[in-house]
Scaffold this motif. Sequence first.
Motif, PDB file in Angstrom:
ATOM      1  N   LYS A 161      59.925 -71.848  53.319  1.00 21.45           N
ATOM      2  CA  LYS A 161      58.807 -71.469  53.887  1.00 21.45           C
ATOM      3  C   LYS A 161      58.016 -70.528  53.005  1.00 21.45           C
ATOM      4  O   LYS A 161      56.705 -70.714  52.765  1.00 21.45           O
ATOM      5  CB  LYS A 161      58.902 -71.289  55.463  1.00 21.45           C
ATOM      6  N   ILE A 162      58.562 -69.460  52.916  1.00 25.27           N
ATOM      7  CA  ILE A 162      58.006 -68.196  52.086  1.00 25.27           C
ATOM      8  C   ILE A 162      57.692 -68.533  50.836  1.00 25.27           C
ATOM      9  O   ILE A 162      56.379 -68.283  50.049  1.00 25.27           O
ATOM     10  CB  ILE A 162      58.731 -67.093  52.257  1.00 25.27           C
ATOM     11  N   ALA A 163      58.451 -69.418  50.026  1.00 18.56           N
ATOM     12  CA  ALA A 163      58.247 -69.723  48.586  1.00 18.56           C
ATOM     13  C   ALA A 163      57.140 -70.470  48.590  1.00 18.56           C
ATOM     14  O   ALA A 163      56.495 -70.518  47.642  1.00 18.56           O
ATOM     15  CB  ALA A 163      59.676 -70.283  48.190  1.00 18.56           C
ATOM     16  N   SER A 164      57.385 -71.732  49.361  1.00 19.71           N
ATOM     17  CA  SER A 164      56.086 -72.691  49.445  1.00 19.71           C
ATOM     18  C   SER A 164      54.567 -71.889  49.780  1.00 19.71           C
ATOM     19  O   SER A 164      53.703 -72.328  49.040  1.00 19.71           O
ATOM     20  CB  SER A 164      56.492 -73.667  50.372  1.00 19.71           C
ATOM     21  N   ALA A 165      54.802 -71.216  50.800  1.00 22.57           N
ATOM     22  CA  ALA A 165      53.411 -70.291  51.131  1.00 22.57           C
ATOM     23  C   ALA A 165      53.075 -69.386  49.923  1.00 22.57           C
ATOM     24  O   ALA A 165      51.756 -69.428  49.543  1.00 22.57           O
ATOM     25  CB  ALA A 165      53.747 -69.634  52.224  1.00 22.57           C
ATOM     26  N   PHE A 166      53.966 -68.674  48.846  1.00 20.35           N
ATOM     27  CA  PHE A 166      53.702 -67.881  47.998  1.00 20.35           C
ATOM     28  C   PHE A 166      52.949 -68.658  46.767  1.00 20.35           C
ATOM     29  O   PHE A 166      51.842 -68.421  46.404  1.00 20.35           O
ATOM     30  CB  PHE A 166      54.941 -67.426  47.504  1.00 20.35           C
ATOM     31  N   ILE A 167      53.485 -70.135  46.582  1.00 22.99           N
ATOM     32  CA  ILE A 167      53.038 -70.883  45.560  1.00 22.99           C
ATOM     33  C   ILE A 167      51.451 -71.299  45.960  1.00 22.99           C
ATOM     34  O   ILE A 167      50.678 -71.343  45.282  1.00 22.99           O
ATOM     35  CB  ILE A 167      53.915 -72.266  45.264  1.00 22.99           C
ATOM     36  N   GLY A 168      51.482 -71.644  47.310  1.00 27.35           N
ATOM     37  CA  GLY A 168      50.311 -72.084  47.930  1.00 27.35           C
ATOM     38  C   GLY A 168      49.235 -71.226  48.005  1.00 27.35           C
ATOM     39  O   GLY A 168      48.030 -71.490  47.747  1.00 27.35           O
ATOM     40  N   ILE A 169      49.447 -69.743  48.105  1.00 23.98           N
ATOM     41  CA  ILE A 169      48.454 -68.928  47.824  1.00 23.98           C
ATOM     42  C   ILE A 169      47.956 -68.821  46.542  1.00 23.98           C
ATOM     43  O   ILE A 169      46.398 -68.761  46.370  1.00 23.98           O
ATOM     44  CB  ILE A 169      48.954 -67.710  48.261  1.00 23.98           C
TER      45      ILE A 169
END
Length: 349
Positions: free
Chosen positions: A6-14
């Motif tokens: 979830k954090i990894a995906s959000a980091f990419i999304g940011i």
Amino acid sequence: MGKVLKIASAFIGIIVGAGFASGQEVLQYFTSFGLLGISGAVISTALFAYLGMTIAQLGSRLKTGSHKEAIYQISGRYVGLLVDYIIIFTLFVVGVVMIAGAGSNLHQQFGVPTYVGSFIMIVLVGLTILLSVDKVVGVIGSITPFLILAIVGISVFSLLTMDTTFSVLNPVANNVPTTLPNWFVSSINYVSFNIAVGASMTFVMGGAEANEKVAKWGGFFGGLGLGVLILLSHLAIFSKVDVVADSKLPMLAIMNDISPVLAVGMAVILYGMIFNTAVSMFYAFGARFIGVDKPSFKWFIFAVLIFGFVLSFVGFTELVAYFYPLIGYLGLFLVGALIVASFRLPKKK
């Protein structure tokens, strides 16, 4: 593992906003250097993984509610002040670029006036920012998998349908206009720029995660995934550079070549990724000045969004070309502070 992803995906999304998702950033930072752009992408991947891990871990350890407290603690009073202002400048400028990119996206694919796409974006961002931090992170991360699938698909198609070689396309790629001097500086500048873009919201995400190891590995895999997407995007655009070099949104142009129907879906995904970064930028910008739980927070955000909408009329490509490299050079102060901090982590709160 679910929280890590979830954090990894959000980091990419940011970080993956209008410039990256559209291919415009990759075109200027990597494809313009042709074959050497591949080496630049590899260097960027390693740095993104390391710095993503460091930021998320620091956020979790310090329980940060905004980037300000973390930056001053790891950089000191004077360097911290400089880095703080660099991040504030970055958050606002990139937020404006996202608004402009939203307009360009809908205009290129559907012929909609640019101001319509930009206005829809500020409305969506304003409504989303009313949510809690955890819900905002969830919204950002939920769109990322669709972009990953799209980029992988475009890359495979582009490489399989190449009718020439990279060696032949290399001179064409080298003629793509860029403000960066060489491939090595470009790769470092790109990482520096994007870390300046993503640091503030990543500190907030890390601060919301009690388990430091989860935050750490989430940041690491997010940075690693981002680097892989850069390499795939570069190869896709490089393989079609003779066709898409003059396009504002190269990845969308390639998708149109594959299928106009699929291109509609790609345009929606691009808009979603632009939305992700815009939410991150304006949320973190507001959190820097006003507590997110205060009633004045939403009014402050709405005022900033309207101001950003007005400034977005400067134009998407122009904003990317001039402001992104500048932020990249300024962001080196932040990258330096993070590397030092990774060797001497502050004590847990």
